[in-house]
Design an enzyme around this catalytic site. Structure first.
Site, mmCIF file in Angstrom:
data_model
loop_
_atom_site.group_PDB
_atom_site.id
_atom_site.type_symbol
_atom_site.label_atom_id
_atom_site.label_comp_id
_atom_site.label_asym_id
_atom_site.label_seq_id
_atom_site.Cartn_x
_atom_site.Cartn_y
_atom_site.Cartn_z
ATOM 1 N N ASN A 22 3.020 2.290 4.670
ATOM 2 C CA ASN A 22 4.056 2.521 3.530
ATOM 3 C C ASN A 22 3.074 2.915 2.317
ATOM 4 O O ASN A 22 2.354 1.988 1.888
ATOM 5 C CB ASN A 22 4.926 1.313 3.082
ATOM 6 C CG ASN A 22 5.493 1.730 1.817
ATOM 7 O OD1 ASN A 22 5.485 2.536 1.212
ATOM 8 N ND2 ASN A 22 6.540 0.444 1.512
ATOM 9 N N ALA A 52 3.218 3.054 -0.706
ATOM 10 C CA ALA A 52 3.522 2.137 -2.015
ATOM 11 C C ALA A 52 2.994 0.730 -1.663
ATOM 12 O O ALA A 52 2.905 -0.049 -2.922
ATOM 13 C CB ALA A 52 4.931 1.994 -2.417
ATOM 14 N N CYS A 53 2.291 0.518 -0.634
ATOM 15 C CA CYS A 53 1.910 -0.717 -0.374
ATOM 16 C C CYS A 53 0.502 -0.799 -0.707
ATOM 17 O O CYS A 53 -0.317 0.106 -0.368
ATOM 18 C CB CYS A 53 2.215 -1.344 1.207
ATOM 19 S SG CYS A 53 1.465 -2.643 1.717
ATOM 20 N N SER A 54 0.088 -1.939 -1.576
ATOM 21 C CA SER A 54 -1.480 -2.026 -1.824
ATOM 22 C C SER A 54 -2.351 -2.325 -0.661
ATOM 23 O O SER A 54 -3.550 -1.998 -0.537
ATOM 24 C CB SER A 54 -1.614 -3.022 -3.258
ATOM 25 O OG SER A 54 -1.133 -4.361 -2.586
ATOM 26 N N ARG A 74 -2.920 0.853 1.105
ATOM 27 C CA ARG A 74 -3.815 1.582 0.358
ATOM 28 C C ARG A 74 -5.016 1.131 0.605
ATOM 29 O O ARG A 74 -6.338 1.817 0.891
ATOM 30 C CB ARG A 74 -3.515 1.733 -1.007
ATOM 31 C CG ARG A 74 -2.300 2.651 -1.260
ATOM 32 C CD ARG A 74 -2.096 3.134 -2.666
ATOM 33 N NE ARG A 74 -2.083 1.802 -3.745
ATOM 34 C CZ ARG A 74 -1.061 1.189 -3.918
ATOM 35 N NH1 ARG A 74 0.135 1.361 -3.264
ATOM 36 N NH2 ARG A 74 -1.023 0.166 -4.723
#
Length: 120
Positions: free
Chosen positions: A6, A8-10, A13
């Site tokens: 996802n 948006a997930c740190s 990333r």
């Protein structure tokens, strides 16, 4: 190697950044857009050696709405959990990395990502 993320997930990333830094050859799957089928979820669970409740984000609003904390966690309930993950992919723990040797890891830590990288 494939990584379910996802963006948006740190943690996702961070895993992608580490894979890039190590020059890994991998494919990104944005699993919220390209939702895994129940068959794919079962296959990943087999590769992980885990049960669906082990990779379920039980604190998410959808989990609370479904009442997942009260669902049985046994062989008879397994398909119910798999179906819930397929219907609500945001409940799937991330990132999941499928390694080249046929195994998989939940890559929430640098150690787990490196573990996947070592499985060639």
């Amino acid at each position: 190697m494939e990584i379910w993320i996802n963006p948006a997930c740190s943690k996702c990333r961070g895993a992608v950044k580490l894979l890039d830094a190590e020059g890994a050859d991998y494919t990104v799957r944005r699993y919220l857009d390209d939702v895994p089928s129940p068959e794919e979820i079962r296959a990943v669970l087999d590769r992980l050696g885990l049960e669906p409740w082990d990779i379920t984000r039980t604190q998410e609003a959808a989990a609370k709405k479904l009442g997942l904390k009260d669902w049985p966690r046994d062989a008879e309930a397994r398909e119910r959990w798999v179906t819930a993950l397929a219907e609500h992919p945001g409940l799937i723990q991330r990132p999941i990395i499928t390694a080249d040797d046929g195994t998989a890891v939940v890559g929430r830590t640098e150690e787990a990502v490196r573990n996947a990288l070592a499985r060639k």
